[in-house]
Design a protein around this motif. Structure first.
Motif, PDB file in Angstrom:
ATOM      1  N   LEU A 267       0.822  -1.204   0.000  1.00 42.28           N
ATOM      2  CA  LEU A 267       0.000   0.000   0.000  1.00 42.28           C
ATOM      3  C   LEU A 267       0.861   1.261   0.000  1.00 42.28           C
ATOM      4  O   LEU A 267       0.552   2.240  -0.687  1.00 42.28           O
ATOM      5  CB  LEU A 267      -0.929  -0.018   1.219  1.00 42.28           C
ATOM      6  N   LYS A 271       0.880   4.365  -2.654  1.00 46.74           N
ATOM      7  CA  LYS A 271       0.672   5.753  -2.224  1.00 46.74           C
ATOM      8  C   LYS A 271       1.853   6.638  -2.611  1.00 46.74           C
ATOM      9  O   LYS A 271       1.685   7.827  -2.908  1.00 46.74           O
ATOM     10  CB  LYS A 271       0.437   5.807  -0.713  1.00 46.74           C
ATOM     11  N   TRP A 272       3.044   6.070  -2.613  1.00 44.62           N
ATOM     12  CA  TRP A 272       4.220   6.843  -3.045  1.00 44.62           C
ATOM     13  C   TRP A 272       4.099   7.195  -4.525  1.00 44.62           C
ATOM     14  O   TRP A 272       4.413   8.327  -4.925  1.00 44.62           O
ATOM     15  CB  TRP A 272       5.484   6.052  -2.781  1.00 44.62           C
ATOM     16  N   ALA A 276       0.330  10.295  -2.465  1.00 52.17           N
ATOM     17  CA  ALA A 276      -0.745  10.431  -1.486  1.00 52.17           C
ATOM     18  C   ALA A 276      -0.227  11.124  -0.227  1.00 52.17           C
ATOM     19  O   ALA A 276       0.902  10.865   0.214  1.00 52.17           O
ATOM     20  CB  ALA A 276      -1.310   9.066  -1.123  1.00 52.17           C
ATOM     21  N   ASP A 278      -0.954  10.685   2.822  1.00 48.81           N
ATOM     22  CA  ASP A 278      -0.780   9.799   3.980  1.00 48.81           C
ATOM     23  C   ASP A 278       0.206   8.666   3.693  1.00 48.81           C
ATOM     24  O   ASP A 278       0.146   7.597   4.315  1.00 48.81           O
ATOM     25  CB  ASP A 278      -2.123   9.235   4.423  1.00 48.81           C
ATOM     26  N   PHE A 279       1.146   8.931   2.785  1.00 42.28           N
ATOM     27  CA  PHE A 279       2.168   7.936   2.471  1.00 42.28           C
ATOM     28  C   PHE A 279       3.012   7.595   3.698  1.00 42.28           C
ATOM     29  O   PHE A 279       3.280   6.420   3.984  1.00 42.28           O
ATOM     30  CB  PHE A 279       3.066   8.460   1.344  1.00 42.28           C
ATOM     31  N   THR A 282       1.616   5.172   6.398  1.00 37.79           N
ATOM     32  CA  THR A 282       1.486   3.824   5.846  1.00 37.79           C
ATOM     33  C   THR A 282       2.840   3.136   5.801  1.00 37.79           C
ATOM     34  O   THR A 282       2.974   1.956   6.151  1.00 37.79           O
ATOM     35  CB  THR A 282       0.873   3.881   4.431  1.00 37.79           C
TER      36      THR A 282
END
Length: 310
Positions: A267, A271-272, A276, A278-279, A282
């Protein structure tokens, strides 16, 4: 009847500004008998670099201040050196990057009396300077300690910073911290884990909070992600260090960590790619999972006890 002597302990290593803020915040404590307090500052530098600073602080302190130089590196060494000098029946720990509001100690003492606890923990509120923009929310949460909204007894424990301990409940009243955790941290986890097995009572007091102001070098993913990995190693390491070793517990934590690392690692990669916001949290969860799986010798990361220039 006079209050039991409370020994305030601040370990430090080459962090002058933070030490001054932490010490001054203990001088401003309200709602407590200042005549029943003492401050022990232990300097864990190879040379006595904090001696002059502590001498100047002692000149304006409302209670006795003792300087202890512990040149042997290691966080457990530093805490034990302070404990050997402390006279108090109660021991309050504050880190040298923390600042305590005026009611901090009074709240800890009241909670200990109210719950008849052996250890009381309070919240830590991470505080980053305005110059920190990237991953700011994550970084402030990383350096924070959150807990229940209400005060009460706990079935678990937290770290040593921002805590009050009853000396009589310690397995060793003079040197309770294990030297095997000198360079990787978690010496408080080992102590509190043993105390829990021995039947100690832990309590939480939301009113006993402190600020934490990390140094700039720690306000990066380059510091927090390896630290998250090290935090993840804690549960499996504690099971392995138990007497006798809890091999089933080790296997359970490793299996859980492998799953956590796989899910959140995948995930985090996604996201990276999409940038994102909120990387970072996570990736943090993935690192903690990997730490649960890779917890033994070659994978241990040393955060403490480095010599000057090392």
């Amino acid at each position: 009847m006079s209050s039991p002597l409370v020994s305030l302990i601040i370990p430090t290593q080459r962090r002058r500004d933070g030490l001054i803020s932490a010490a001054l915040s203990t001088f401003r404590q309200a709602g407590v008998d200042l005549n029943a307090l003492e401050l022990i500052i232990v300097d864990n530098d190879q040379v006595d670099s904090a001696r002059a600073t502590v001498r100047a602080l002692a000149d304006e302190a409302p209670f006795p201040v003792t300087y202890v130089h512990e040149p042997e590196p290691g966080v457990a060494n530093a805490r034990n050196a302070a404990m050997a000098w402390a006279k108090g029946d109660l021991i309050a720990f504050l880190d040298d990057d923390e600042e305590a509001p005026e009611g901090w100690l009074a709240a800890l003492l009241a909670a200990m009396a109210r719950h008849q606890a052996d250890v009381v923990f309070g919240p830590v509120r991470g505080r980053a300077p305005e110059t920190v923009v990237a991953h700011r929310d994550y970084l402030e949460r990383f350096f924070s300690r959150e807990g229940p909204a209400e005060a009460g007894l706990l079935d678990h424990y937290y770290g040593c910073g921002c805590s009050l301990l009853r000396r009589a409940a310690l397995p060793d009243p003079k040197a309770p911290f294990s030297a095997i955790r000198n360079h990787i941290g978690g010496e408080d986890d080992l102590l509190f884990g043993q105390m829990k097995r021995d039947g100690a009572k832990f309590a939480w007091e939301p009113a006993a909070w402190v600020w934490e102001d990390p140094v700039a070098a720690r306000l990066t993913l380059g510091y927090t992600i390896p630290r998250a990995f090290a935090y993840g190693q804690g549960p499996a390491s504690a099971c392995a260090a138990a007497s006798p070793p809890d091999r089933l517990g080790v296997a359970r934590w490793m299996a859980q960590g492998l799953l956590q690392a796989a899910v959140f690692g995948t995930l985090a990669g996604f996201k990276w790619l999409i940038r994102a916001p909120d990387f970072a949290p996570t990736l943090d969860r993935a690192a903690r999972g990997l730490g649960k799986t890779l917890w033994w010798g070659p994978f241990k990361i040393h955060f403490y006890g480095l010599r000057a220039g090392a």
